[in-house]
Design an enzyme around this catalytic site. Structure first.
Site, PDB file in Angstrom:
ATOM      1  N   LEU A  78       0.833  -1.188   0.000  1.00  0.00           N
ATOM      2  CA  LEU A  78       0.000   0.000   0.000  1.00  0.00           C
ATOM      3  C   LEU A  78       0.874   1.248   0.000  1.00  0.00           C
ATOM      4  O   LEU A  78       1.873   1.304   0.718  1.00  0.00           O
ATOM      5  CB  LEU A  78      -0.884  -0.036   1.251  1.00  0.00           C
ATOM      6  CG  LEU A  78      -1.831   1.115   1.545  1.00  0.00           C
ATOM      7  CD1 LEU A  78      -2.845   1.283   0.432  1.00  0.00           C
ATOM      8  CD2 LEU A  78      -2.550   0.874   2.867  1.00  0.00           C
ATOM      9  N   CYS A  79       0.491   2.234  -0.812  1.00  0.00           N
ATOM     10  CA  CYS A  79       1.101   3.558  -0.797  1.00  0.00           C
ATOM     11  C   CYS A  79       2.587   3.480  -1.172  1.00  0.00           C
ATOM     12  O   CYS A  79       2.934   3.204  -2.313  1.00  0.00           O
ATOM     13  CB  CYS A  79       0.858   4.189   0.570  1.00  0.00           C
ATOM     14  SG  CYS A  79       1.013   5.973   0.635  1.00  0.00           S
ATOM     15  N   HIS A  80       3.510   3.723  -0.223  1.00  0.00           N
ATOM     16  CA  HIS A  80       4.945   3.622  -0.458  1.00  0.00           C
ATOM     17  C   HIS A  80       5.463   2.195  -0.257  1.00  0.00           C
ATOM     18  O   HIS A  80       6.640   1.927  -0.482  1.00  0.00           O
ATOM     19  CB  HIS A  80       5.710   4.555   0.489  1.00  0.00           C
ATOM     20  CG  HIS A  80       5.591   6.006   0.163  1.00  0.00           C
ATOM     21  ND1 HIS A  80       4.472   6.737   0.486  1.00  0.00           N
ATOM     22  CD2 HIS A  80       6.441   6.855  -0.446  1.00  0.00           C
ATOM     23  CE1 HIS A  80       4.649   7.996   0.098  1.00  0.00           C
ATOM     24  NE2 HIS A  80       5.831   8.091  -0.474  1.00  0.00           N
TER      25      HIS A  80
END
Length: 187
Positions: free
Chosen positions: A112-114
């Site tokens: 998720l995300c980074h």
């Protein structure tokens, strides 16, 4: 969601700087579906959480250090984001090697995300489709991934999302994927 993940064991690889909601909400979805989820980190004790990277947001206890965790003991891997968290993981040889070994099993992996930064460092994104936080999309492309901008992206064993705003769809998708229900790529 009730018992889709009964008997499943999920590794959550995280370090200091993990975005609190990005660990907490998916772990809650996994627990709600019956999974056991262990926080695996590069040091013992607790990892410090953040809110939007800047504000302290408490801590999470570490269940196992990466050197103690065995890939074969887990059915799935989850890599939450926060800028500092995956940046530390990708600088730790043991964490990167563990993630690479896990991916080689073919078992499901969610980020998720980074979170995909650690997958980039493990050199396992080439030829796969990913979504992520906008600032790491160039890193994914340079590592050979196809990058899309969508709420949830599922490509084979990989499930990814862009940001905390995508958590509701991401949590549903990882429960399905970790349960072995091959959901198609979502637009």
């Amino acid at each position: 969601m009730a018992h889709e993940l009964d008997g499943k064991k999920v590794a959550i690889m995280a370090a200091d700087g993990v975005e609190r909601c990005e660990l907490e909400a998916p772990r809650g979805a996994l627990y709600g579906a019956g999974a056991q989820a262990d926080v695996i980190s590069i040091h013992d004790g607790e990892i410090q959480a953040r809110h939007w990277d800047f504000k302290e947001a408490g801590s999470f206890p570490v269940d196992k250090m990466v050197g103690e965790a065995r890939v074969e003991d887990y059915d799935a891997l989850f890599l939450p984001g926060g800028t500092m968290n995956p940046d530390q993981l990708r600088m730790n040889r043991d964490a990167v090697n563990w993630v690479r070994s896990f991916v080689e099993t073919g078992k499901p992996v969610a980020a998720l995300c980074h979170g995909p930064w650690t997958l980039v460092e493990a050199d396992v994104v080439r030829g796969h489709r990913f979504t992520s936080w906008p600032s790491i999309r160039t890193d994914l492309r340079n590592a050979g991934a196809e990058v899309v901008d969508q709420e949830v992206c599922i490509d084979g064993q990989f499930t990814t999302s862009r940001s905390p705003m995508d958590l509701p769809a991401f949590c549903l998708a990882i429960v399905d994927q970790f349960a072995g229900q091959k959901t198609s790529v979502m637009a």
